[in-house]
Design an enzyme around this catalytic site. Structure first.
Site, PDB file in Angstrom:
ATOM      1  N   LYS A 160     -19.377  65.287  64.329  1.00 37.97           N
ATOM      2  CA  LYS A 160     -20.184  64.557  65.312  1.00 37.97           C
ATOM      3  C   LYS A 160     -19.629  64.794  66.730  1.00 37.97           C
ATOM      4  CE  LYS A 160     -21.663  59.781  65.985  1.00 37.97           C
ATOM      5  NZ  LYS A 160     -21.464  58.429  65.450  1.00 37.97           N
ATOM      6  N   GLU A 201      22.527  62.895  81.084  1.00 39.30           N
ATOM      7  CA  GLU A 201      21.316  62.714  80.250  1.00 39.30           C
ATOM      8  C   GLU A 201      20.188  63.661  80.660  1.00 39.30           C
ATOM      9  OE1 GLU A 201      22.329  60.750  82.646  1.00 39.30           O
ATOM     10  OE2 GLU A 201      20.710  59.659  83.638  1.00 39.30           O
ATOM     11  N   CYS A 240      26.703  57.282  86.685  1.00 40.71           N
ATOM     12  CA  CYS A 240      26.385  57.097  88.099  1.00 40.71           C
ATOM     13  C   CYS A 240      26.794  55.687  88.544  1.00 40.71           C
ATOM     14  CB  CYS A 240      24.922  57.422  88.363  1.00 40.71           C
ATOM     15  SG  CYS A 240      24.672  58.028  90.034  1.00 40.71           S
ATOM     16  N   GLU A 259      -0.394  70.211  83.049  1.00 40.29           N
ATOM     17  CA  GLU A 259      -0.878  68.875  82.693  1.00 40.29           C
ATOM     18  C   GLU A 259      -1.414  68.212  83.957  1.00 40.29           C
ATOM     19  OE1 GLU A 259       2.276  66.361  81.142  1.00 40.29           O
ATOM     20  OE2 GLU A 259       1.024  64.578  81.358  1.00 40.29           O
ATOM     21  N   HIS A 277      24.460  62.836  86.215  1.00 42.46           N
ATOM     22  CA  HIS A 277      23.593  62.327  85.140  1.00 42.46           C
ATOM     23  C   HIS A 277      23.543  63.327  83.987  1.00 42.46           C
ATOM     24  CE1 HIS A 277      21.618  58.946  87.321  1.00 42.46           C
ATOM     25  NE2 HIS A 277      22.035  59.647  88.367  1.00 42.46           N
ATOM     26  N   GLY A 285      21.601  52.943  88.488  1.00 44.23           N
ATOM     27  CA  GLY A 285      20.768  51.915  89.121  1.00 44.23           C
ATOM     28  C   GLY A 285      21.043  51.829  90.609  1.00 44.23           C
TER      29      GLY A 285
HETATM   30  N1  GLN Z   1      23.121  53.313  93.685  1.00 44.36           N
HETATM   31  C1  GLN Z   1      24.172  54.256  93.472  1.00 44.36           C
HETATM   32  C2  GLN Z   1      24.217  55.316  94.545  1.00 44.36           C
HETATM   33  O1  GLN Z   1      23.259  55.538  95.233  1.00 44.36           O
HETATM   34  C3  GLN Z   1      24.062  54.875  92.093  1.00 44.36           C
HETATM   35  C4  GLN Z   1      22.810  55.663  91.888  1.00 44.36           C
HETATM   36  C5  GLN Z   1      22.510  55.955  90.453  1.00 44.36           C
HETATM   37  O2  GLN Z   1      23.025  55.283  89.550  1.00 44.36           O
HETATM   38  N2  GLN Z   1      21.680  56.931  90.196  1.00 44.36           N
HETATM   39  O3  GLN Z   1      25.207  55.972  94.706  1.00 44.36           O
END
Ligand code: GLN
Length: 538
Positions: free
Chosen positions: A226, A512, A384, A143, A510, A357
């Site tokens: 077309k 997910e 996380c 892609e 993670h 986050g």
């Molecule tokens: N900010 C946190 C760290 O760096 C968690 C990172 C995240 O949630 N991916 O450990």
């Protein structure tokens, strides 16, 4: 099955036409006919990878087993094909230039002027081939990010033009994705944007073989004729791609439009093998006919852009289907949650997920959400940063360490229960320096995590700098927070859970990133189950 065949997917008219989903859907159909397929994405921006981009810029950053920080389309490739991708599956302009400039400094082009053509285009072509080097794929789908006509995608299009001559015309085809807009005032579908977009490709020397036309309404035969006439393609190579109810419908829609058959016949591959796609259809059946419904709150600070949590929301689709349950995700901005309003903002949910986050903004709301879930026995899933918030909350309100914090946040504290490890303290650069990729984890028998996975050895993907501070481990365990998963090599805490709670789990990794249609992640499946049980009790 002979030499590898190459399919390139380009896009024109506008961005966001869904090249990633079309590529993944085609990959799925070809895989379902017994071909070994992989998909790679070339992105025309100058960052080496999307790791340093704000989620608002580019959506979620998807992490592979080998620790590459990549575009979120790789998540779609994995979720559709159920095969792992790697660093080689995502290449940016930045990486291409970095490689060329590094070679230039080493003297590899000694005596020559280094230029876009041939040096940059050669490096792009080397990367087109890279995936085929160690594995023998029948078909590699590539892609090309961005839109045809953009200044930055020109070297990629030029590389495709040259590559057709390198590998031979019957071994390469180009699918161009365009828009056929409906003009309400005129009451008509319009083909001109498609014609212009193909002209731009032709100017760059690339004749598309198949056009996939995105449209809100069916594209009738006379319009397709077309388009075929003006764009030099066969009538049956003008494929309509109507807006789908869910992305998981697209493979079946493309099957109906015979996209896979067109691709195989143009590549001179046998179309005889039937498409074996029963398990996909079964998944769709469960996904579309739920018998139950739960509402789960996703507490995060990037909720204005849903792409920032793409893998999490898709994991709920997989886990929902597995439970024959519709998961209604309520996105809640962590900035809006406080100790005073927590009950009214998240009080009636069947489960709470606190999202990953970075940085201080939104921490108060996330910690409050964790407290509420713990005290009110609401199923909690902390991923996380979401795990780190649960740890901080527990330290403050159960262990009585009122200033407990993470050293990521700029606050004074005597108790950094989440802290940087020694090797992270020395790092000063930002790109690619987190704990990234797959790490092993050993699970304690008899825990909820053990019950979910049904085994004691797992491997999951990471993307973070901060860790649970093991100095506090004994105090936490004594008070009822179980460190249920530990990294066997480093002793780092990878999962936590509460023993006196129906379902309160935090993972430093993670999960997910490993949920696929055919292999829904066990933790999401069990979390949805716990939410269903909570609903039953309300
Ligand atoms: N900010 C946190 C760290 O760096 C968690 C990172 C995240 O949630 N991916 O450990």
């Amino acid at each position: 099955m002979g030499s590898t065949k190459y399919v390139f997917v380009t896009g024109g008219v506008t961005s966001s036409l869904g090249k990633g989903i079309i590529s993944a859907s085609l990959g799925k159909l070809l895989q379902a006919r017994g071909f070994s397929v992989t998909i790679q994405k070339f992105d025309p921006y100058i960052n080496i990878d999307p790791g340093t981009l704000n989620p608002y810029e580019h959506g979620e950053c998807y992490v592979t087993d080998d620790g590459a920080e990549t575009d979120l389309d790789l998540g779609h490739y994995e979720r559709f094909l159920n095969v792992a991708t790697s660093q080689a599956n995502n290449v940016t302009t930045g990486r291409i230039y970095y490689n060329v400039i590094t070679k230039e400094r080493k003297g590899e082009y000694l005596g020559k002027t280094v230029q876009v053509v041939p040096h940059i285009t050669d490096e792009i072509k080397r990367n087109f081939l890279a995936l085929g080097n160690d594995k023998n794929y029948d078909i590699i789908i590539t892609e090309i990010g961005g839109c045809v006509g953009d200044i930055e995608s020109l070297p990629f299009i030029e590389a495709v033009r040259q590559f057709r001559w390198d590998v031979g015309h019957s071994n390469l085809l180009v699918i161009h994705l365009t828009l056929v807009p409906y003009l309400r005032a005129a009451g008509e579908l319009k083909t001109k944007p498609t014609q212009h977009s193909v002209k731009q490709l032709l100017e760059a020397g690339v004749q598309p073989d198949i056009l996939v036309c995105r449209s809100e309404k069916p594209v009738p035969a006379d319009l397709r004729k077309k388009i075929a006439l003006f764009c030099n393609v066969n009538f049956n190579s003008v494929i309509q791609a109507m807006d789908a109810e869910t992305i998981y419908d697209v493979p079946m829609m493309m099957r109906k439009e015979k996209l896979d058959e067109r691709v195989l016949s143009k590549l001179r591959l046998s179309t005889k093998a039937e498409v074996q796609i029963e398990s996909w259809k079964e998944f769709l059946g469960r996904h579309k006919n739920p018998t139950e419904e739960v509402e789960i709150g996703l507490v995060g600070k990037y909720v204005e852009l849903l792409d920032a949590y793409k893998s999490i929301s898709e994991s709920f689709v997989h886990a929902g289907a597995e439970n024959e349950c519709k998961v209604r995700l309520r996105y809640i901005s962590s900035d809006t949650i406080s100790a005073e309003n927590v009950c009214t903002t998240i009080g009636n949910l069947h489960g709470i997920l606190v999202a990953p986050g970075f940085g201080e903004r939104g921490m108060v709301g996330k910690i409050e959400a964790a407290r509420f879930a713990r005290e009110q026995q609401v199923p909690y899933f902390g991923i996380c940063l979401g795990m780190q918030c649960a740890v901080i909350e527990f330290a403050r309100n159960v262990l009585g360490l009122s200033d407990a914090a993470s050293s990521e946040m700029e606050i004074e504290s005597k108790h950094f229960v989440i802290d940087l490890m020694e090797d992270q303290k020395r790092i000063t650069t930002k790109g690619g320096t987190m704990r990234l990729g797959a790490y092993n984890c050993k699970i304690k028998k008899g825990t909820k995590i053990h019950h979910a996975y049904g085994k004691t050895k797992i491997s999951e993907r990471h993307r973070h700098r901060y860790e649970f501070n093991n100095k506090y481990m004994a105090r936490f365990e004594k008070a009822g927070m179980v460190m249920s998963g530990i990294n066997p090599e480093t002793n780092l805490v990878e999962t936590i859970e509460l023993s006196d709670h129906p379902w309160f789990i935090g993972t430093q990794f993670h999960p997910e990133l490993k949920s696929t249609v055919l292999n829904p992640h066990k933790l999401f499946v069990k979390f949805v189950k716990a939410a269903l049980e909570r609903k039953g009790k309300l």
